[in-house]
Write an enzyme that holds these catalytic residues in place. Sequence first.
Site, PDB file in Angstrom:
ATOM      1  N   ASP A   7       0.862  -1.175   0.000  1.00  0.00           N
ATOM      2  CA  ASP A   7       0.000   0.000   0.000  1.00  0.00           C
ATOM      3  C   ASP A   7       0.907   1.235   0.000  1.00  0.00           C
ATOM      4  OD1 ASP A   7      -2.273   1.653   0.309  1.00  0.00           O
ATOM      5  OD2 ASP A   7      -2.039   1.618   2.481  1.00  0.00           O
ATOM      6  N   GLU A   9      -0.264   5.016   0.966  1.00  0.00           N
ATOM      7  CA  GLU A   9      -0.526   5.977   2.040  1.00  0.00           C
ATOM      8  C   GLU A   9      -0.595   5.266   3.396  1.00  0.00           C
ATOM      9  OE1 GLU A   9      -3.525   9.102   1.101  1.00  0.00           O
ATOM     10  OE2 GLU A   9      -3.688   7.969  -0.764  1.00  0.00           O
TER      11      GLU A   9
END
Length: 199
Positions: A7, A9
């Site tokens: 991922d 953020e």
Amino acid sequence: MNVVCLDLEGVLVPEIWIAFSEESGIDELKRTTRDEPDYDKLMKWRIGILREHGLGLDGIQKTIAGIDPLPGARDFLDELRSLTQVIIISDTFEQFATPLMKKLGWPTLFCNTLEVGSDGMITGYKMRCPQSKLTTVRALQSMGFDTIAAGDSFNDLAMIEAGKKGFLFRTTDAIRKNYAHIPAFDEYVDLLAAIREAL
């Protein structure tokens, strides 16, 4: 053959919407996929708030230009990329991510696209594919890759659980508690060690 799916953020860079919330003074925009599992609902709500305040893409991009990767993220990513293939799979948007990718050394990023009107206002968004993180991991697996994934939010759980190995990184206490079977880490050195072992 392995590929690590990360991922963006909360794992490598700060949450963009939280940074913009702080810059704009609009507290409601602090809500992220850590709080709201339904991404479509979250994005429609965000777009509505932006419209209500008369804020367009350029304002968000100015905030993003001042965001740096999380401390240690670039070194972690460089080390990881020396060990195996890495793909960042994010629900963010091309219009947001480009300056951040430059600061991270241009890793491979799979993300989505914003729809922007001629007045610069965000009118909608286009997902790359349904359930983009899980769909991408499944596609990689169909090509013969073993996937190892790490993320921090509700929208990362499917790709984390679908692979050979998966990890939570700097997640919320609620997610950590409800998904106690997934190893959780808060430091890059520990996440890197766990990925090395999984490789």
